[in-house]
Scaffold this motif. Structure first.
Motif, PDB file in Angstrom:
ATOM      1  N   VAL A  53     140.551  54.938  76.289  1.00 15.99           N
ATOM      2  CA  VAL A  53     141.408  55.847  75.714  1.00 15.99           C
ATOM      3  C   VAL A  53     141.898  56.666  77.061  1.00 15.99           C
ATOM      4  CG1 VAL A  53     141.280  57.871  74.435  1.00 15.99           C
ATOM      5  CG2 VAL A  53     140.282  55.586  73.750  1.00 15.99           C
ATOM      6  N   ALA A  54     141.118  57.190  77.820  1.00 18.94           N
ATOM      7  CA  ALA A  54     141.382  58.069  79.085  1.00 18.94           C
ATOM      8  C   ALA A  54     142.573  57.582  79.888  1.00 18.94           C
ATOM      9  CB  ALA A  54     140.263  58.344  79.791  1.00 18.94           C
ATOM     10  N   CYS A  56     144.802  55.591  79.063  1.00 16.54           N
ATOM     11  CA  CYS A  56     146.082  55.520  78.193  1.00 16.54           C
ATOM     12  C   CYS A  56     147.071  56.328  79.000  1.00 16.54           C
ATOM     13  CB  CYS A  56     145.891  55.709  76.855  1.00 16.54           C
ATOM     14  SG  CYS A  56     145.242  54.181  75.931  1.00 16.54           S
ATOM     15  N   GLY A  57     146.339  57.560  79.394  1.00 14.87           N
ATOM     16  CA  GLY A  57     147.137  58.630  80.154  1.00 14.87           C
ATOM     17  C   GLY A  57     147.491  58.326  81.520  1.00 14.87           C
ATOM     18  N   ARG A 114     138.716  66.373  77.206  1.00 12.39           N
ATOM     19  CA  ARG A 114     139.287  65.947  75.811  1.00 12.39           C
ATOM     20  C   ARG A 114     140.662  66.935  75.717  1.00 12.39           C
ATOM     21  NH1 ARG A 114     136.093  65.785  71.462  1.00 12.39           N
ATOM     22  NH2 ARG A 114     137.629  64.762  70.191  1.00 12.39           N
ATOM     23  N   MET A 117     143.261  66.584  78.061  1.00  8.17           N
ATOM     24  CA  MET A 117     144.362  65.347  77.728  1.00  8.17           C
ATOM     25  C   MET A 117     145.134  65.506  76.637  1.00  8.17           C
ATOM     26  SD  MET A 117     141.608  62.162  78.756  1.00  8.17           S
ATOM     27  CE  MET A 117     140.017  62.808  78.406  1.00  8.17           C
ATOM     28  N   GLU A 121     149.414  65.408  76.951  1.00  2.00           N
ATOM     29  CA  GLU A 121     150.302  64.368  76.245  1.00  2.00           C
ATOM     30  C   GLU A 121     151.381  65.169  75.337  1.00  2.00           C
ATOM     31  OE1 GLU A 121     150.277  61.637  77.285  1.00  2.00           O
ATOM     32  OE2 GLU A 121     148.434  60.927  78.019  1.00  2.00           O
ATOM     33  N   ILE A 158     141.651  62.925  84.324  1.00  2.00           N
ATOM     34  CA  ILE A 158     141.218  61.517  83.543  1.00  2.00           C
ATOM     35  C   ILE A 158     140.188  60.998  84.918  1.00  2.00           C
ATOM     36  CG2 ILE A 158     142.141  59.026  83.765  1.00  2.00           C
ATOM     37  CD1 ILE A 158     144.601  59.875  82.291  1.00  2.00           C
ATOM     38  N   CYS A 209     151.442  57.439  75.498  1.00  2.00           N
ATOM     39  CA  CYS A 209     151.014  59.094  75.137  1.00  2.00           C
ATOM     40  C   CYS A 209     150.731  59.140  73.623  1.00  2.00           C
ATOM     41  CB  CYS A 209     152.256  59.951  75.323  1.00  2.00           C
ATOM     42  SG  CYS A 209     153.295  59.818  76.783  1.00  2.00           S
ATOM     43  N   GLN A 212     147.138  57.505  73.272  1.00  2.00           N
ATOM     44  CA  GLN A 212     145.908  58.266  73.795  1.00  2.00           C
ATOM     45  C   GLN A 212     145.786  59.508  73.016  1.00  2.00           C
ATOM     46  OE1 GLN A 212     146.334  60.808  77.468  1.00  2.00           O
ATOM     47  NE2 GLN A 212     144.285  60.103  78.118  1.00  2.00           N
ATOM     48  N   LEU A 216     141.881  60.007  71.425  1.00  2.00           N
ATOM     49  CA  LEU A 216     140.925  61.087  71.825  1.00  2.00           C
ATOM     50  C   LEU A 216     140.051  61.543  70.449  1.00  2.00           C
ATOM     51  CD1 LEU A 216     143.418  62.946  73.790  1.00  2.00           C
ATOM     52  CD2 LEU A 216     141.326  62.008  74.630  1.00  2.00           C
TER      53      LEU A 216
END
Length: 486
Positions: A53-54, A56-57, A114, A117, A121, A158, A209, A212, A216
């Motif tokens: 998941v992280a 993805c950024g 979190r 992030m 996004e 990240i 974006c 993610q 999250l």
């Protein structure tokens, strides 16, 4: 204010409390300190999901960096942009990054990893929509600027988040996946950009974006951030979920609490508080690596590969597709080797390979300038850029971020991260804004300058960068403190 001696005494006292007969801490950076609670845990499903998941950024980051190269010809034709205007468009991403760098560490410290992030996004999605539906150059600039702010937060949070949730024996490889996804995003832009319009490409770049943002909701917060804000119950629960239901986390959780308290106690963490003797080494390594990364030519090749290929009379589609294909296996090899051979050997091999490739590119344009053996220029430039891409992917692409996430103590991680990313983006901006003008001045001279900076990077890695392989974040801090006392 604490000095290095008092800080080390506190750290050693904490480790002494954790076990009856503490193992002697070595003086050499890179050697193990023998702290407890550092078992070789494996990757659990929660660690894997959280990392996916992280990063993805990270993929979104790569899309932003790789976008300007394939979009250049179509965007300039549709909106009638001049070379100067497109140079501004390419470089305003890093200008937004400079602004975002001023607050990214503070945001991550206040809202959590979190929360940072999520916010990053939001900026990225707004930026991509502004670019996709732009009617004039100013909406392009605003969209690119918004992307830059989001990327500055991503670039810091990240690798820090992944480093803070993973066991030490797999931390390097998992943190290095950040760069693998950045390179993947760039490759997708290079490939897809050859078959779709620049507007469609911007909408495609917004997809990771959104992924993610949804993901999250399903991953835990960093246990070290929870310790920093005093949420001990949440720390225990989060660490248990990350290590597995049957894992014994008592030693690791005690280490995290104790070392966090040691560094937080009587220690200020503002930007100006970074400039103390006890932080000098960590700051020098972090700033040096992250600033040298774009200055050695990587930013120019990543942002303007199509322009370089065209200058060498090579078909841009062939060059872009080759870059997209060749980067991913190279960064994959880097991930596999990071925790096996260590950070320093890979960085040395990477910078030496980059320097050799820059020599080939400079030679190629030199032959073009003298009109001697002009037919060799496209071939040599192609070989040089492919070689540079492989060498860069093996080390300098991802390992500066890995080391940045490891060497700063928890109390200054936010402010130090802000400063490092700020200077990284300043370096990025210098390269991306001046590159077109430098190429008009001298193509050979441009890549010769990059070679000189790359040679400086080789010396920097050889003499200053520590080895952090196979050691907990807390062990790294003790060895850095011991180094300052030599």
């Amino acid at each position: 204010m604490e000095n290095p001696e008092s800080l080390e005494e506190g750290l050693i006292a904490k480790s002494s409390l954790a076990q009856p007969n503490p193992i002697k801490i070595t003086n050499e950076v890179g050697e193990r300190s023998g702290l407890p609670g550092s078992d070789n845990s494996s990757a659990t499903p929660v660690v894997v999901l959280s990392t996916l998941v992280a990063i993805c950024g990270s993929f979104a980051h790569g899309c932003s960096v790789g976008y300007s190269s394939p979009a250049e010809s179509g965007m300039r034709a549709d909106l009638g942009l001049s070379v100067t205007q497109y140079s501004v468009f390419g470089s305003v991403l890093t200008f937004g990054g400079i602004i975002g760098s001023l607050v990214n560490g503070k945001i991550a410290d206040v809202t959590g990893r979190r929360g940072a992030m999520w916010l990053s996004e939001l900026f990225c999605i707004v930026g991509w929509l502004a670019i996709a539906f732009s009617k004039d150059v100013w909406s392009l600039y605003l969209g690119r600027f918004s992307l830059g702010i989001g990327l500055a937060i991503i670039a810091y949070v990240i690798p820090v988040y992944v480093a803070e949730i993973t066991p030490k024996n797999i931390r390097g490889a998992f943190t290095a996946t950040n760069q693998f996804l950045i390179m993947s995003g760039m490759s997708v832009m290079y490939l897809v950009g050859t078959i779709v319009s620049w507007r469609a490409l911007a909408l495609i770049a917004a997809v990771p974006c959104l992924l993610q943002v949804v993901g999250l909701f399903f991953i835990p917060e960093s246990p070290r951030w929870l310790a920093k804000i005093g949420k001990e119950k949440e720390l225990e629960a989060t660490l248990q979920s990350l290590r597995g239901k049957t894992a014994d986390i008592s030693m690791e959780s005690a280490d995290i609490r104790d070392y966090t308290q040691t560094f937080e106690k009587d220690s200020k963490a503002g930007i100006f508080d970074l400039f103390q003797q006890k932080y000098a080494y960590s700051l020098s390594v972090g700033v040096g690596l992250m600033a040298l990364q774009p200055l050695a030519g990587s930013a120019a090749i990543a942002y303007y590969a199509s322009y370089i290929f065209a200058a060498a009379d090579l078909l841009t589609n062939i060059g872009s597709i080759s870059m997209a294909i060749i980067q991913l296996p190279a960064i994959g090899v880097s991930i596999l080797l990071t925790d096996r051979f260590g950070r320093r050997p890979l960085l040395l091999a990477s910078t030496i390979g980059m320097g050799s490739s820059l020599t080939i590119i400079a030679l190629a344009f030199g032959l073009q300038d003298t009109h001697l053996w002009n037919d060799a220029t496209p071939v040599l430039v192609y070989i040089g850029i492919m070689g540079f891409s492989i060498a860069y992917s093996l080390g300098m692409a991802g390992l500066p971020s890995v080391i940045m996430s490891e060497i700063f103590p928890i109390n200054i991680k936010g402010s130090a991260g802000s400063l490092v990313i700020l200077l990284h983006n300043c370096s990025n901006w210098i390269v991306t804004y001046t590159f077109h003008f430098m190429m008009e001045w001298s193509r050979t001279g441009t890549f010769s300058i990059f070679w000189v900076i790359c040679a400086a990077a080789v010396a920097f890695v050889a003499f200053l960068v520590p080895e952090t392989k196979g050691r907990t974040l807390e062990e790294i801090q003790i060895s850095i403190t011991k180094r300052l006392l030599k």
